[in-house]
Design a protein around this motif. Structure first.
Motif, mmCIF file in Angstrom:
data_model
loop_
_atom_site.group_PDB
_atom_site.id
_atom_site.type_symbol
_atom_site.label_atom_id
_atom_site.label_comp_id
_atom_site.label_asym_id
_atom_site.label_seq_id
_atom_site.Cartn_x
_atom_site.Cartn_y
_atom_site.Cartn_z
ATOM 1 N N ALA A 12 22.445 28.228 -108.331
ATOM 2 C CA ALA A 12 23.221 28.451 -109.265
ATOM 3 C C ALA A 12 22.983 26.765 -109.801
ATOM 4 O O ALA A 12 22.936 26.018 -109.049
ATOM 5 N N ALA A 13 22.813 26.615 -111.468
ATOM 6 C CA ALA A 13 22.614 24.940 -111.564
ATOM 7 C C ALA A 13 22.587 25.317 -112.968
ATOM 8 O O ALA A 13 22.552 25.500 -113.723
ATOM 9 N N GLY A 14 23.261 23.828 -113.089
ATOM 10 C CA GLY A 14 22.843 23.800 -114.501
ATOM 11 C C GLY A 14 21.968 23.171 -115.062
ATOM 12 O O GLY A 14 21.260 22.443 -114.378
ATOM 13 N N PHE A 51 31.860 18.910 -111.382
ATOM 14 C CA PHE A 51 31.191 18.769 -112.252
ATOM 15 C C PHE A 51 30.763 17.510 -112.259
ATOM 16 O O PHE A 51 31.586 16.402 -112.428
ATOM 17 N N GLU A 52 29.314 16.720 -113.101
ATOM 18 C CA GLU A 52 29.448 16.057 -113.377
ATOM 19 C C GLU A 52 30.135 15.705 -114.885
ATOM 20 O O GLU A 52 30.107 15.988 -115.759
ATOM 21 N N GLY A 101 21.958 20.419 -109.725
ATOM 22 C CA GLY A 101 23.446 21.558 -108.601
ATOM 23 C C GLY A 101 23.938 20.685 -107.613
ATOM 24 O O GLY A 101 23.402 19.659 -107.398
ATOM 25 N N THR A 138 22.685 28.563 -115.255
ATOM 26 C CA THR A 138 24.209 29.154 -115.072
ATOM 27 C C THR A 138 25.077 28.742 -116.008
ATOM 28 O O THR A 138 26.584 29.227 -117.085
ATOM 29 N N ASN A 139 24.560 27.654 -116.626
ATOM 30 C CA ASN A 139 24.989 26.659 -118.019
ATOM 31 C C ASN A 139 24.260 25.380 -117.813
ATOM 32 O O ASN A 139 23.464 25.301 -117.417
HETATM 33 N N1 HPA Z 1 26.820 20.993 -112.557
HETATM 34 C C1 HPA Z 1 26.287 20.635 -110.637
HETATM 35 N N2 HPA Z 1 26.054 22.665 -110.107
HETATM 36 C C2 HPA Z 1 26.269 23.465 -111.229
HETATM 37 C C3 HPA Z 1 26.393 23.349 -112.080
HETATM 38 C C4 HPA Z 1 26.471 22.295 -112.786
HETATM 39 O O1 HPA Z 1 26.366 21.991 -114.262
HETATM 40 N N3 HPA Z 1 25.780 24.788 -113.233
HETATM 41 C C5 HPA Z 1 26.225 25.443 -111.720
HETATM 42 N N4 HPA Z 1 26.172 24.477 -110.776
#
Ligand code: HPA
Length: 267
Positions: A110-112, A186-187, A204, A228-229
């Motif tokens: 999952a990543a932003g 989160f960042e 991520g 995911t965002n």
């Molecule tokens: N940042 C880091 N990891 C993540 C994010 C994100 O925005 N979304 C899902 N995993």
């Protein structure tokens, strides 16, 4: 080979399995394991050196079996650097995939997104990465092979196959560079602006150490992110893990089709 016993144990209980493709299922992708036929399942608890798969939504199982005619070894659940402070927490599972005979590793996560066109619920194939953590899963390794060539780490032929599959199934497959932040926070928006300047398209907390380990063991790699965002500061939404899981569900169909069709056409 640090974990002969684990490989022996797996062999003794899974005769007839000769996995060629390893798959790591990330957040929200656990249900993909339902597509596996002729399963033999091992709990990570029974495999020495395998991690506790901590984050909610991850099961912690190695599943051997077959998907669309391709023999697979699926890691359902991963551990992250931020859980233990060990960047090599996935080393033994990946070494095990290699020792079981896998030649390819498909990673999901999952990543932003840092790309305005890649919205939550879409998917992105990784073409390269930036290790922004300053740590490496090969710290302490003494073999000369620790100096791993990371050019073309995301195998161009595998990437091309994914493009072809996505095209044939009318799936929009974004592409980009993934930047690894340690998490678990989160960042900040400023970090994301910096990441953008550095050339990142997705962000991520996983995958990069696994790709380094997979290349160390000579596995071919491809990786697909579920977006995911939007990354911090790029939308008004609050970032939460629950939110990530909710949005991951939207991309599940596309990524499942992509992986299944890839495996149908493997080799
Ligand atoms: N940042 C880091 N990891 C993540 C994010 C994100 O925005 N979304 C899902 N995993």
């Amino acid at each position: 080979m640090a974990q002969n016993n684990v490989v022996d144990l797996i062999h003794s209980k899974s005769e007839g399995h000769n996995p060629k493709v390893g798959i790591i299922l990330g957040t929200g992708l656990g249900p993909f394991a339902e597509n596996i036929k002729n399963k033999t399942i091992f709990s990570y608890d029974d495999l020495y050196g395998f991690p506790d798969a901590g984050v909610k939504g991850h099961a912690g199982q190695l599943i051997l079996g077959e998907i669309n005619g391709t023999e697979v070894a699926v890691l359902q659940g991963r551990a992250h650097y931020y859980e233990t402070g060990n960047p090599d927490v996935m080393r033994i599972p990946i070494e095990t995939l290699k020792d079981l005979g896998c030649e390819t590793l498909l990673l999901t996560n999952a990543a932003g997104s840092l790309l305005p066109e890649a919205q939550p619920g879409s998917i992105m194939m990784l073409t390269d990465h930036i290790n922004f953590t300053g740590v490496n899963p090969l710290f302490g390794e003494t073999e000369t092979s620790r100096f791993v060539d990371m050019a073309n780490a995301y195998h161009p032929t595998l990437c091309e196959k994914f493009r072809t599959v996505a095209d044939s199934k009318n799936i929009t497959l974004h592409e980009g560079v993934y930047i690894w932040f340690s998490g678990p926070s989160f960042e900040t928006p400023a970090e994301i602006r910096a990441a953008k300047l550095l050339g990142a398209d997705a962000v991520g907390m996983s995958t990069v150490p696994e790709v380094i380990l997979a290349r160390f063991y000579g596995l071919k790699v491809a990786a697909i992110s579920i977006i995911t965002n939007m990354a911090a500061g790029m939308s008004d939404e609050h970032l939460t893990h629950a939110h990530s899981i909710e949005n991951a569900k939207k991309a599940t169909n596309d990524i499942q089709t992509l992986l299944s069709e890839f495996l149908l056409n493997y080799k």
